[in-house]
Design a protein around this motif. Structure first.
Motif, PDB file in Angstrom:
ATOM      1  N   VAL A 169      39.603  71.524  41.399  1.00 22.80           N
ATOM      2  CA  VAL A 169      38.790  72.661  40.962  1.00 22.80           C
ATOM      3  C   VAL A 169      39.676  73.784  40.427  1.00 22.80           C
ATOM      4  N   VAL A 170      40.744  74.115  41.154  1.00 22.13           N
ATOM      5  CA  VAL A 170      41.603  75.219  40.693  1.00 22.13           C
ATOM      6  C   VAL A 170      42.416  74.832  39.464  1.00 22.13           C
ATOM      7  N   SER A 171      42.479  73.519  39.168  1.00 22.09           N
ATOM      8  CA  SER A 171      43.174  73.093  37.943  1.00 22.09           C
ATOM      9  C   SER A 171      42.294  73.269  36.715  1.00 22.09           C
ATOM     10  N   GLY A 172      40.994  73.602  36.941  1.00 21.64           N
ATOM     11  CA  GLY A 172      40.100  73.897  35.831  1.00 21.64           C
ATOM     12  C   GLY A 172      39.064  72.835  35.538  1.00 21.64           C
ATOM     13  N   LEU A 173      39.006  71.785  36.349  1.00 26.70           N
ATOM     14  CA  LEU A 173      38.027  70.729  36.109  1.00 26.70           C
ATOM     15  C   LEU A 173      36.632  71.151  36.555  1.00 26.70           C
ATOM     16  N   LEU A 174      35.629  70.657  35.827  1.00 31.11           N
ATOM     17  CA  LEU A 174      34.239  70.893  36.205  1.00 31.11           C
ATOM     18  C   LEU A 174      33.861  69.919  37.320  1.00 31.11           C
ATOM     19  N   ASN A 175      32.751  70.230  38.005  1.00 30.44           N
ATOM     20  CA  ASN A 175      32.329  69.372  39.122  1.00 30.44           C
ATOM     21  C   ASN A 175      32.197  67.909  38.703  1.00 30.44           C
ATOM     22  N   LYS A 176      31.613  67.664  37.534  1.00 32.01           N
ATOM     23  CA  LYS A 176      31.423  66.292  37.058  1.00 32.01           C
ATOM     24  C   LYS A 176      32.774  65.606  36.854  1.00 32.01           C
ATOM     25  N   GLN A 177      33.745  66.361  36.308  1.00 31.64           N
ATOM     26  CA  GLN A 177      35.074  65.794  36.079  1.00 31.64           C
ATOM     27  C   GLN A 177      35.788  65.519  37.399  1.00 31.64           C
ATOM     28  N   VAL A 178      35.611  66.424  38.377  1.00 29.32           N
ATOM     29  CA  VAL A 178      36.204  66.220  39.702  1.00 29.32           C
ATOM     30  C   VAL A 178      35.635  64.947  40.322  1.00 29.32           C
ATOM     31  N   GLY A 179      34.315  64.762  40.177  1.00 28.90           N
ATOM     32  CA  GLY A 179      33.686  63.558  40.707  1.00 28.90           C
ATOM     33  C   GLY A 179      34.253  62.306  40.075  1.00 28.90           C
ATOM     34  N   GLY A 180      34.481  62.366  38.757  1.00 27.91           N
ATOM     35  CA  GLY A 180      35.066  61.227  38.063  1.00 27.91           C
ATOM     36  C   GLY A 180      36.464  60.910  38.549  1.00 27.91           C
ATOM     37  N   GLU A 181      37.245  61.952  38.798  1.00 29.64           N
ATOM     38  CA  GLU A 181      38.620  61.758  39.288  1.00 29.64           C
ATOM     39  C   GLU A 181      38.641  61.130  40.677  1.00 29.64           C
ATOM     40  N   LEU A 182      37.694  61.529  41.522  1.00 30.25           N
ATOM     41  CA  LEU A 182      37.695  61.092  42.921  1.00 30.25           C
ATOM     42  C   LEU A 182      36.742  59.930  43.197  1.00 30.25           C
ATOM     43  N   GLY A 183      35.951  59.567  42.203  1.00 26.32           N
ATOM     44  CA  GLY A 183      35.023  58.470  42.386  1.00 26.32           C
ATOM     45  C   GLY A 183      33.855  58.816  43.293  1.00 26.32           C
ATOM     46  N   ILE A 184      33.395  60.060  43.232  1.00 27.50           N
ATOM     47  CA  ILE A 184      32.261  60.503  44.048  1.00 27.50           C
ATOM     48  C   ILE A 184      31.250  61.195  43.140  1.00 27.50           C
ATOM     49  N   SER A 185      30.027  61.376  43.632  1.00 28.56           N
ATOM     50  CA  SER A 185      28.977  61.986  42.808  1.00 28.56           C
ATOM     51  C   SER A 185      29.195  63.480  42.634  1.00 28.56           C
ATOM     52  N   GLU A 186      28.572  64.032  41.591  1.00 28.02           N
ATOM     53  CA  GLU A 186      28.671  65.470  41.335  1.00 28.02           C
ATOM     54  C   GLU A 186      28.051  66.260  42.480  1.00 28.02           C
ATOM     55  N   ILE A 187      26.974  65.747  43.051  1.00 34.07           N
ATOM     56  CA  ILE A 187      26.322  66.424  44.180  1.00 34.07           C
ATOM     57  C   ILE A 187      27.275  66.501  45.368  1.00 34.07           C
ATOM     58  N   THR A 188      28.015  65.411  45.617  1.00 34.91           N
ATOM     59  CA  THR A 188      28.983  65.401  46.724  1.00 34.91           C
ATOM     60  C   THR A 188      30.113  66.386  46.458  1.00 34.91           C
ATOM     61  N   VAL A 189      30.534  66.455  45.201  1.00 35.44           N
ATOM     62  CA  VAL A 189      31.573  67.428  44.827  1.00 35.44           C
ATOM     63  C   VAL A 189      31.091  68.843  45.126  1.00 35.44           C
ATOM     64  N   LYS A 190      29.840  69.150  44.755  1.00 37.63           N
ATOM     65  CA  LYS A 190      29.292  70.485  44.996  1.00 37.63           C
ATOM     66  C   LYS A 190      29.288  70.816  46.491  1.00 37.63           C
ATOM     67  N   ALA A 191      28.958  69.816  47.315  1.00 37.40           N
ATOM     68  CA  ALA A 191      28.940  70.041  48.767  1.00 37.40           C
ATOM     69  C   ALA A 191      30.336  70.331  49.291  1.00 37.40           C
ATOM     70  N   HIS A 192      31.311  69.526  48.841  1.00 38.21           N
ATOM     71  CA  HIS A 192      32.701  69.758  49.267  1.00 38.21           C
ATOM     72  C   HIS A 192      33.199  71.113  48.767  1.00 38.21           C
ATOM     73  N   ARG A 193      32.844  71.425  47.526  1.00 40.09           N
ATOM     74  CA  ARG A 193      33.287  72.697  46.937  1.00 40.09           C
ATOM     75  C   ARG A 193      32.720  73.877  47.714  1.00 40.09           C
ATOM     76  N   GLY A 194      31.470  73.773  48.125  1.00 41.74           N
ATOM     77  CA  GLY A 194      30.864  74.844  48.913  1.00 41.74           C
ATOM     78  C   GLY A 194      31.577  75.042  50.234  1.00 41.74           C
ATOM     79  N   ARG A 195      31.945  73.916  50.893  1.00 47.67           N
ATOM     80  CA  ARG A 195      32.660  74.042  52.168  1.00 47.67           C
ATOM     81  C   ARG A 195      34.044  74.631  51.965  1.00 47.67           C
ATOM     82  N   VAL A 196      34.694  74.241  50.859  1.00 55.03           N
ATOM     83  CA  VAL A 196      36.016  74.811  50.546  1.00 55.03           C
ATOM     84  C   VAL A 196      35.915  76.318  50.380  1.00 55.03           C
TER      85      VAL A 196
END
Length: 227
Positions: A169-196
């Protein structure tokens, strides 16, 4: 004078553990005593040492502090002592005193981080002014260290996945791109991002990026940490 003595009395009481302290290292007892008297009269706490080794045996101060240091000492020179402690005591500004200053010596000391370089005899008020500025610089450094430690503690509370998400996220990737990098859904990324954001106590993405910079962690390192 009564005010100075009153302040001095407070600094030598139970507040010693929080009052700023001025360390003096000089092998000339008359200089040490003169400096001690001058600093105490100005309402500041001071501790004096006859050699670099005596000073190094003293516990590190965790309050605003500075070091008034003679260049010529019987064991380590003042410049050698400066080199020895420069990397680990960045919150302790150094003010040099010498009986025979020269330009190369002054340049060497200032390049290594000294805040002032005085040739004896010196003006008491000018030296006290330098000490007060050094103590303020130390206070700022200690505050910054404490803030960085708090951020480090927050970062240590993140899970492995949260660290990965934060790094991307701090490298500038959007949630969808983060999900693609980690192999997880965008919704899951949003949940992790919120906890972060909550765990890091970040009010915005800009806050999170600033914290990452304070941690001095490269984004790639953060994204692969704890794997």
């Amino acid at each position: 004078m009564r005010l100075a003595k009153s302040i001095e009395g407070r600094s030598e009481s139970s507040s010693d553990n929080i009052a700023p302290v001025v360390f003096v290292v000089d092998d000339d007892v008359s200089v040490r005593e003169s400096l001690e008297s001058m600093i105490r009269f100005a309402g500041l706490r001071t501790e004096t040492f006859a050699s670099a080794h005596d000073f190094l045996r003293h516990p590190r101060a965790m309050v605003p502090n500075c070091l008034v240091l003679d260049v010529s000492l019987p064991d380590l020179s003042g410049l050698d002592l400066q080199n020895l402690i420069a990397s680990e005591r960045t919150d302790m500004p150094i003010i040099f005193l010498t009986g025979y200053g020269d330009v190369p010596m002054t340049v060497r000391a200032m390049k290594a981080g000294a805040v002032e370089f005085f040739t004896k005899p010196f003006d008491d008020e000018v030296l006290l002014g330098a000490i007060r500025l050094a103590l303020e610089r130390s206070r700022v450094a200690l505050s910054e260290h404490a803030e960085t430690k708090e951020i480090e503690d927050r970062y240590a509370s993140l899970s492995t996945r949260e660290c990965q998400v934060m790094g991307l996220v701090v490298s500038g990737l959007l949630n969808k791109q983060v999900g693609g990098e980690l192999g997880i859904s965008e919704i899951t990324v949003k949940a992790h991002r919120g906890r972060v954001m909550r765990k890091m106590n970040a009010r915005s993405l800009a806050d999170l990026v600033t914290m990452a910079a304070r941690l001095r962690l490269a984004c790639a390192e953060m994204a692969t940490s704890r794997q």
